[in-house]
Write a protein that holds these residues in place. Structure first.
Motif, PDB file in Angstrom:
ATOM      1  N   HIS A 166     -12.314  12.335 -15.955  1.00 45.52           N
ATOM      2  CA  HIS A 166     -13.496  11.490 -15.799  1.00 45.52           C
ATOM      3  C   HIS A 166     -14.468  11.728 -16.955  1.00 45.52           C
ATOM      4  CE1 HIS A 166     -11.945  10.297 -12.016  1.00 45.52           C
ATOM      5  NE2 HIS A 166     -12.346  11.317 -11.293  1.00 45.52           N
ATOM      6  N   LEU A 167     -14.642  13.008 -17.326  1.00 46.64           N
ATOM      7  CA  LEU A 167     -15.575  13.305 -18.429  1.00 46.64           C
ATOM      8  C   LEU A 167     -15.075  12.683 -19.739  1.00 46.64           C
ATOM      9  CD1 LEU A 167     -16.656  16.992 -17.681  1.00 46.64           C
ATOM     10  CD2 LEU A 167     -18.084  14.931 -17.580  1.00 46.64           C
TER      11      LEU A 167
ATOM     12  N   LEU B 168     -15.794   9.054 -19.654  1.00 49.24           N
ATOM     13  CA  LEU B 168     -17.231   8.775 -19.769  1.00 49.24           C
ATOM     14  C   LEU B 168     -17.727   9.001 -21.191  1.00 49.24           C
ATOM     15  CD1 LEU B 168     -18.342  10.195 -16.323  1.00 49.24           C
ATOM     16  CD2 LEU B 168     -18.703   7.844 -17.103  1.00 49.24           C
ATOM     17  N   HIS B 169     -17.207  10.025 -21.857  1.00 48.35           N
ATOM     18  CA  HIS B 169     -17.602  10.234 -23.260  1.00 48.35           C
ATOM     19  C   HIS B 169     -17.170   9.035 -24.102  1.00 48.35           C
ATOM     20  CE1 HIS B 169     -19.432  14.107 -23.035  1.00 48.35           C
ATOM     21  NE2 HIS B 169     -18.381  14.669 -22.459  1.00 48.35           N
TER      22      HIS B 169
ATOM     23  N   ILE C   7     -16.808   6.019 -23.031  1.00 48.18           N
ATOM     24  CA  ILE C   7     -17.686   4.893 -22.664  1.00 48.18           C
ATOM     25  C   ILE C   7     -19.042   5.012 -23.359  1.00 48.18           C
ATOM     26  CG2 ILE C   7     -18.968   3.873 -20.717  1.00 48.18           C
ATOM     27  CD1 ILE C   7     -16.422   4.523 -18.985  1.00 48.18           C
ATOM     28  N   GLU C   8     -19.577   6.235 -23.430  1.00 45.37           N
ATOM     29  CA  GLU C   8     -20.838   6.428 -24.185  1.00 45.37           C
ATOM     30  C   GLU C   8     -20.685   5.901 -25.610  1.00 45.37           C
ATOM     31  OE1 GLU C   8     -22.703  10.365 -24.239  1.00 45.37           O
ATOM     32  OE2 GLU C   8     -21.826  10.764 -22.261  1.00 45.37           O
TER      33      GLU C   8
ATOM     34  N   VAL D  75     -20.642   2.108 -25.626  1.00 49.61           N
ATOM     35  CA  VAL D  75     -21.968   1.494 -25.455  1.00 49.61           C
ATOM     36  C   VAL D  75     -22.749   1.599 -26.766  1.00 49.61           C
ATOM     37  CG1 VAL D  75     -24.147   1.522 -24.187  1.00 49.61           C
ATOM     38  CG2 VAL D  75     -22.019   1.918 -22.962  1.00 49.61           C
ATOM     39  N   ARG D  76     -22.657   2.767 -27.409  1.00 52.18           N
ATOM     40  CA  ARG D  76     -23.332   2.882 -28.718  1.00 52.18           C
ATOM     41  C   ARG D  76     -22.778   1.840 -29.689  1.00 52.18           C
ATOM     42  NH1 ARG D  76     -23.285   8.443 -27.804  1.00 52.18           N
ATOM     43  NH2 ARG D  76     -21.274   8.596 -28.853  1.00 52.18           N
TER      44      ARG D  76
ATOM     45  N   VAL E  19     -21.636  -1.131 -28.911  1.00 52.16           N
ATOM     46  CA  VAL E  19     -22.213  -2.434 -28.559  1.00 52.16           C
ATOM     47  C   VAL E  19     -23.631  -2.533 -29.112  1.00 52.16           C
ATOM     48  CG1 VAL E  19     -22.946  -3.926 -26.663  1.00 52.16           C
ATOM     49  CG2 VAL E  19     -20.772  -2.703 -26.483  1.00 52.16           C
ATOM     50  N   THR E  20     -24.401  -1.462 -28.963  1.00 50.04           N
ATOM     51  CA  THR E  20     -25.776  -1.465 -29.478  1.00 50.04           C
ATOM     52  C   THR E  20     -25.765  -1.735 -30.983  1.00 50.04           C
ATOM     53  OG1 THR E  20     -26.294   0.223 -27.835  1.00 50.04           O
ATOM     54  CG2 THR E  20     -27.916  -0.102 -29.579  1.00 50.04           C
TER      55      THR E  20
ATOM     56  N   ILE F 174     -18.456  -5.813 -24.393  1.00 50.80           N
ATOM     57  CA  ILE F 174     -19.112  -5.491 -23.114  1.00 50.80           C
ATOM     58  C   ILE F 174     -18.105  -5.587 -21.963  1.00 50.80           C
ATOM     59  CG2 ILE F 174     -20.824  -6.291 -21.424  1.00 50.80           C
ATOM     60  CD1 ILE F 174     -22.696  -6.929 -23.716  1.00 50.80           C
TER      61      ILE F 174
ATOM     62  N   VAL G  82     -16.188  -2.399 -21.863  1.00 50.34           N
ATOM     63  CA  VAL G  82     -16.954  -1.267 -21.326  1.00 50.34           C
ATOM     64  C   VAL G  82     -17.063  -1.381 -19.805  1.00 50.34           C
ATOM     65  CG1 VAL G  82     -19.091   0.055 -21.439  1.00 50.34           C
ATOM     66  CG2 VAL G  82     -18.328  -1.188 -23.452  1.00 50.34           C
ATOM     67  N   THR G  83     -17.332  -2.583 -19.326  1.00 49.78           N
ATOM     68  CA  THR G  83     -17.447  -2.793 -17.875  1.00 49.78           C
ATOM     69  C   THR G  83     -16.150  -2.410 -17.177  1.00 49.78           C
ATOM     70  OG1 THR G  83     -18.944  -4.634 -18.289  1.00 49.78           O
ATOM     71  CG2 THR G  83     -17.994  -4.511 -16.104  1.00 49.78           C
TER      72      THR G  83
ATOM     73  N   LEU H 212     -15.773   1.347 -17.101  1.00 57.17           N
ATOM     74  CA  LEU H 212     -16.627   1.949 -16.059  1.00 57.17           C
ATOM     75  C   LEU H 212     -16.028   1.747 -14.675  1.00 57.17           C
ATOM     76  CD1 LEU H 212     -20.270   0.997 -17.041  1.00 57.17           C
ATOM     77  CD2 LEU H 212     -19.475   3.293 -16.462  1.00 57.17           C
TER      78      LEU H 212
ATOM     79  N   VAL I  56     -13.411   4.236 -13.993  1.00 57.93           N
ATOM     80  CA  VAL I  56     -13.938   5.532 -13.557  1.00 57.93           C
ATOM     81  C   VAL I  56     -14.330   5.449 -12.075  1.00 57.93           C
ATOM     82  CG1 VAL I  56     -15.732   7.288 -13.885  1.00 57.93           C
ATOM     83  CG2 VAL I  56     -14.731   6.156 -15.875  1.00 57.93           C
TER      84      VAL I  56
END
Lengths: 111, 111, 111, 111
Positions: free
Chosen positions: A29-30, A33-34, A36-37, A40-41, A43-44, A60, A63-64, A67, A70
């Protein structure tokens, strides 16, 4: 919540046991999630760089989906450990876990 | 999708305009995405701290919803600018944008 | 998934019990499904009558949500009965149910 | 809404034109919806026959997906005709259509 005894109303997890059902998959999971972080960066950065809307939307969606993967893994772990263990040990505890699970499913399904 | 000239001389974006339709909401989208980055880091921390599965799931639902809100905003901007502008200026360009949009909607709806 | 006997003699469903976990809510699920059938017929009629797209879409959203509510109810019943009963009675049976559940959740979340 | 003229504020659809954008795909949408009606009846029958929860859930996922496909088709038709035509003919009408579309997307994405 891994140390269950029997179906006969036995005491719950040993003191010190992790208070969750995903101990076995925590590092998976970690890792997700890393990732996914980072997504997201990404996408920004795309928006900051004025990248084309459709390309941002594609990212996006990815990413969805990641998530929700998870969430699915956590739901599976939760049923597998917390709900099942509680149901084995004590009907009232099982009932409480089932109520919680139904609410979590409702939120995950966005109902 | 911006530097196109309409069949009847429709006013076009200035040369050098951003090649996307979300210029007006760029700072909103960026603010939401920065918040989402923080939320994902929060979820990672929750898992790292062995927080209860259901609480992690609640937070993941919030992040998913926040991401879908950004997607909705981008879709709206895209139709409002890219698709409409292309349709006004040239049927073939409009058609191409509509095809792209349908695919982006399909991915966003996870079909 | 009902006529299994637990390793520790856990009480099992009566022979002849319904082979599913939603016996208690069967009439609720049927009532919802009959309503959904009517709603789908309503959507068909709207399209047949050339009703405005946005109004048809609003109605389709309502039907989709109603269907997901039935799915949520069935998932809840399933965990509450089939999964929990199997887990109580026999680890291998429990494992099989959990695998099935994860796949059903995956499909329901459209992953 | 297919008889548009130009970008210069021209009169909208001819009187008598269908007040929606899915005229071209009406029979496709109706065929899909008839199939969905049958699928929902099938789900009802499964529950009535006490079929296994997981099998009912699989079928509900298929119906949900089929409904979302109809929604996607209608959204595409709507942007392609209603929104684009309105935008071409009159900024205020275009704006109104875009606001409506954003709300319909929000409902379809269940936000």
């Amino acid at each position: 919540m891994t140390t269950i005894s029997g179906p006969a109303g036995t005491p719950d997890p040993a003191p010190g046991a992790a208070p969750h059902g995903y101990a076995d998959h925590k590092s998976d999971h970690l890792a997700r999630l890393h990732k996914i972080e980072g997504q997201v960066r990404g996408v920004t950065r795309m928006v900051d760089d004025d990248r084309y809307c459709i390309d941002v939307l594609t990212q996006i969606s990815a990413v969805t989906r990641a998530l929700q993967e998870v969430a699915l893994g956590l739901l599976d772990d939760h049923v597998r450990h917390c709900v099942t263990d509680a149901a084995r040990s004590d009907p009232a505890a099982g009932e409480a876990k089932l109520g919680e699970l139904a609410l979590a499913l409702r939120r995950t399904l966005r109902l």
